[in-house]
Design a protein around this motif. Structure first.
Motif, PDB file in Angstrom:
ATOM      1  N   VAL A 113       0.870  -1.171   0.000  1.00 49.18           N
ATOM      2  CA  VAL A 113       0.000   0.000   0.000  1.00 49.18           C
ATOM      3  C   VAL A 113       0.910   1.225   0.000  1.00 49.18           C
ATOM      4  CG1 VAL A 113      -1.793   1.275   1.232  1.00 49.18           C
ATOM      5  CG2 VAL A 113      -1.760  -1.232   1.323  1.00 49.18           C
ATOM      6  N   ASN A 114       0.697   2.129  -0.956  1.00 52.18           N
ATOM      7  CA  ASN A 114       1.539   3.318  -1.077  1.00 52.18           C
ATOM      8  C   ASN A 114       0.705   4.578  -1.248  1.00 52.18           C
ATOM      9  OD1 ASN A 114       4.016   1.946  -1.028  1.00 52.18           O
ATOM     10  ND2 ASN A 114       4.081   1.719  -3.251  1.00 52.18           N
ATOM     11  N   ALA A 115       1.292   5.692  -0.889  1.00 50.86           N
ATOM     12  CA  ALA A 115       0.787   7.002  -1.295  1.00 50.86           C
ATOM     13  C   ALA A 115       1.628   7.430  -2.496  1.00 50.86           C
ATOM     14  CB  ALA A 115       0.933   8.011  -0.156  1.00 50.86           C
ATOM     15  N   ASP A 116       0.977   7.691  -3.634  1.00 50.55           N
ATOM     16  CA  ASP A 116       1.681   8.038  -4.877  1.00 50.55           C
ATOM     17  C   ASP A 116       1.684   9.543  -5.098  1.00 50.55           C
ATOM     18  OD1 ASP A 116       1.982   5.356  -5.315  1.00 50.55           O
ATOM     19  OD2 ASP A 116       0.632   5.240  -7.039  1.00 50.55           O
ATOM     20  N   LEU A 117       2.863  10.111  -5.311  1.00 49.24           N
ATOM     21  CA  LEU A 117       2.994  11.520  -5.697  1.00 49.24           C
ATOM     22  C   LEU A 117       3.230  11.548  -7.201  1.00 49.24           C
ATOM     23  CD1 LEU A 117       3.290  14.535  -5.047  1.00 49.24           C
ATOM     24  CD2 LEU A 117       5.731  14.109  -4.649  1.00 49.24           C
ATOM     25  N   ARG A 118       2.277  12.097  -7.961  1.00 48.37           N
ATOM     26  CA  ARG A 118       2.346  12.115  -9.431  1.00 48.37           C
ATOM     27  C   ARG A 118       2.732  13.504  -9.912  1.00 48.37           C
ATOM     28  NH1 ARG A 118      -1.183  13.314 -13.742  1.00 48.37           N
ATOM     29  NH2 ARG A 118      -1.023  11.907 -15.544  1.00 48.37           N
ATOM     30  N   ILE A 119       3.764  13.566 -10.779  1.00 48.01           N
ATOM     31  CA  ILE A 119       4.233  14.834 -11.335  1.00 48.01           C
ATOM     32  C   ILE A 119       4.335  14.687 -12.854  1.00 48.01           C
ATOM     33  CG2 ILE A 119       6.060  16.565 -11.362  1.00 48.01           C
ATOM     34  CD1 ILE A 119       6.886  15.607  -8.582  1.00 48.01           C
ATOM     35  N   GLU A 120       3.647  15.557 -13.584  1.00 47.06           N
ATOM     36  CA  GLU A 120       3.735  15.543 -15.046  1.00 47.06           C
ATOM     37  C   GLU A 120       4.995  16.285 -15.488  1.00 47.06           C
ATOM     38  OE1 GLU A 120       0.183  16.977 -16.823  1.00 47.06           O
ATOM     39  OE2 GLU A 120      -1.063  15.354 -16.020  1.00 47.06           O
ATOM     40  N   VAL A 121       5.715  15.678 -16.446  1.00 49.59           N
ATOM     41  CA  VAL A 121       6.968  16.256 -16.946  1.00 49.59           C
ATOM     42  C   VAL A 121       6.960  16.233 -18.474  1.00 49.59           C
ATOM     43  CG1 VAL A 121       8.321  15.622 -14.904  1.00 49.59           C
ATOM     44  CG2 VAL A 121       8.107  14.001 -16.790  1.00 49.59           C
ATOM     45  N   ASP A 122       7.753  17.121 -19.073  1.00 52.25           N
ATOM     46  CA  ASP A 122       7.852  17.131 -20.538  1.00 52.25           C
ATOM     47  C   ASP A 122       8.600  15.913 -21.053  1.00 52.25           C
ATOM     48  OD1 ASP A 122       6.465  19.507 -20.763  1.00 52.25           O
ATOM     49  OD2 ASP A 122       8.275  20.750 -20.668  1.00 52.25           O
ATOM     50  N   MET A 123       9.562  15.452 -20.252  1.00 50.89           N
ATOM     51  CA  MET A 123      10.299  14.232 -20.596  1.00 50.89           C
ATOM     52  C   MET A 123      10.765  13.587 -19.303  1.00 50.89           C
ATOM     53  SD  MET A 123      13.945  15.747 -21.961  1.00 50.89           S
ATOM     54  CE  MET A 123      13.142  16.744 -23.207  1.00 50.89           C
ATOM     55  N   LEU A 124      10.949  12.269 -19.317  1.00 52.29           N
ATOM     56  CA  LEU A 124      11.414  11.575 -18.123  1.00 52.29           C
ATOM     57  C   LEU A 124      12.879  11.935 -17.862  1.00 52.29           C
ATOM     58  CD1 LEU A 124       9.781   8.073 -18.697  1.00 52.29           C
ATOM     59  CD2 LEU A 124       8.951   9.966 -17.292  1.00 52.29           C
ATOM     60  N   PRO A 125      13.260  12.194 -16.611  1.00 54.42           N
ATOM     61  CA  PRO A 125      14.628  12.635 -16.331  1.00 54.42           C
ATOM     62  C   PRO A 125      15.658  11.550 -16.592  1.00 54.42           C
ATOM     63  CG  PRO A 125      13.439  12.199 -14.293  1.00 54.42           C
ATOM     64  CD  PRO A 125      12.434  12.119 -15.402  1.00 54.42           C
ATOM     65  N   ARG A 126      16.834  11.982 -17.082  1.00 55.56           N
ATOM     66  CA  ARG A 126      17.981  11.099 -17.256  1.00 55.56           C
ATOM     67  C   ARG A 126      18.893  11.230 -16.049  1.00 55.56           C
ATOM     68  NH1 ARG A 126      17.505  13.487 -22.506  1.00 55.56           N
ATOM     69  NH2 ARG A 126      19.046  15.048 -21.896  1.00 55.56           N
ATOM     70  N   PRO A 127      19.817  10.290 -15.834  1.00 52.61           N
ATOM     71  CA  PRO A 127      20.720  10.382 -14.682  1.00 52.61           C
ATOM     72  C   PRO A 127      21.456  11.720 -14.650  1.00 52.61           C
ATOM     73  CG  PRO A 127      20.895   8.221 -15.684  1.00 52.61           C
ATOM     74  CD  PRO A 127      20.026   9.044 -16.600  1.00 52.61           C
ATOM     75  N   GLY A 128      21.441  12.387 -13.493  1.00 47.76           N
ATOM     76  CA  GLY A 128      22.130  13.659 -13.328  1.00 47.76           C
ATOM     77  C   GLY A 128      21.385  14.859 -13.867  1.00 47.76           C
ATOM     78  N   GLU A 129      20.187  14.662 -14.399  1.00 42.73           N
ATOM     79  CA  GLU A 129      19.443  15.752 -15.028  1.00 42.73           C
ATOM     80  C   GLU A 129      18.369  16.292 -14.085  1.00 42.73           C
ATOM     81  OE1 GLU A 129      17.206  16.593 -19.296  1.00 42.73           O
ATOM     82  OE2 GLU A 129      17.130  14.581 -18.431  1.00 42.73           O
ATOM     83  N   THR A 130      18.227  17.601 -14.032  1.00 43.13           N
ATOM     84  CA  THR A 130      17.149  18.255 -13.290  1.00 43.13           C
ATOM     85  C   THR A 130      16.172  18.844 -14.288  1.00 43.13           C
ATOM     86  OG1 THR A 130      18.610  18.814 -11.448  1.00 43.13           O
ATOM     87  CG2 THR A 130      16.563  20.061 -11.645  1.00 43.13           C
TER      88      THR A 130
END
Length: 315
Positions: free
Chosen positions: A14-31
């Motif tokens: 059982v989890n609480a999900d925090l959903r965030i819409e983004v233009d693209m999925l982040p790559r390693p080291g990317e903000t």
């Protein structure tokens, strides 16, 4: 349902999900910048239990929530959906949490913190022995400790279905107890220590390596592949516009368990699950997007070939 024994028991998270819409999925080291955050009820176990309840199936959830306010809210929402919570334990600490990034195509990337789910141990599972032994189907995943999943499999007298997500190494003893394994393509590759399969033939070949009675591989927009003994069936999904794929695999697993509890053959059950999962991606969120039985049945095309009429993939 006889007494307190449900048709299906779900053993999971059982989890609480925090959903965030983004233009693209982040790559390693990317903000990257995201949209406004939204909280949803989640966790693979809870999602699958809600999928079953929405389909009208009697279902008990075996798992754990924490002592925080979010846990109480999640439990209330599950009860409101009709999920039996008699075997949902409360432990000190926070509930499990997940951060879900969703891109414009509906694809997602998820980070999970187990929280109370880590407390789902074999002794907690064994308290539900009567329900597990009496259920037509027991459905489990891997957001709880593997030894708890093995305890659930050992107590099952009906059909044991395992969704090996997220993928972790599994003891052969557990795999041999699985009646129906439901991985996606990536999880199948990890279980077999093999490269990601690119074709249906490669998926079928990997599935045959596993010591399970049957394997149903979810293929996202390509539907699902049922590998059962000497037969292989590729089930294509209906055409839909994806809004959010979060929870689609959980919807598939819940609908598959529902159909198996109804007594449907595996291919028919998987066909039903493909349709339910396709409907789920047309709405945002995980539990919020689970369709009702009426919605799934309404989406069936009466003139479409039955699964047994489809051409299977040669072994």
């Amino acid at each position: 349902m006889s007494g307190n024994r449900p048709d299906v028991v779900v053993v999971g998270s059982v989890n609480a999900d925090l959903r965030i819409e983004v233009d693209m999925l982040p790559r390693p080291g990317e903000t990257i910048h995201g949209g406004s955050p939204s909280w949803f009820s989640g966790g693979k176990g809870a999602n699958q239990a809600v999928a079953l309840a929405r389909l009208g199936r009697s279902v008990t959830l075996v798992g754990a929530v924490g002592s925080d306010l979010a846990s109480a809210d999640l439990a209330r929402q599950l009860a409101a959906e009709g999920v039996n919570l008699d075997r949902l334990a409360t432990v000190n600490g926070p509930v499990g949490q997940a951060v879900v990034f969703v891109d414009p195509s509906g694809e997602n990337s998820i980070v999970v913190s187990p929280g109370a789910n880590a407390a789902v141990r074999p002794d907690l599972v064994r308290r539900a022995h009567a329900e597990l032994a009496g259920a037509k189907v027991v459905l489990a995943q891997l957001e709880i400790p593997v030894d708890a999943v093995l305890a659930a499999a050992s107590a099952t007298r009906g059909i044991f279905v395992l969704n090996p997500a997220p993928a972790v190494p599994l003891p052969p003893e557990l795999l041999r107890r699985v009646d129906v394994l439901v991985p996606n393509r990536g999880e199948l590759a990890q279980l077999c220590a093999a490269p990601l399969p690119a074709t249906v033939d490669e998926v079928a070949s990997l599935a045959r390596r596993l010591p399970c009675a049957a394997v149903v591989v979810t293929l996202g927009g390509d539907g699902a592949l049922v590998v059962d003994g000497d037969t292989v069936h590729h089930l294509a999904p209906p055409a839909v516009t994806a809004v959010d794929t979060t929870g689609a695999g959980d919807c598939f697993c819940g609908a598959l368990a529902d159909a198996l509890a109804e007594g449907r053959p595996l291919v028919d059950a998987a066909e039903f699950a493909v349709r339910a999962a396709a409907l789920s991606v047309t709405a945002p969120g995980a539990q919020a997007s689970m369709p009702t039985r009426a919605q799934v049945l309404a989406a069936e095309a009466p003139d479409e070939a039955r699964p047994e009429d489809r051409m299977g993939v040669p072994r």
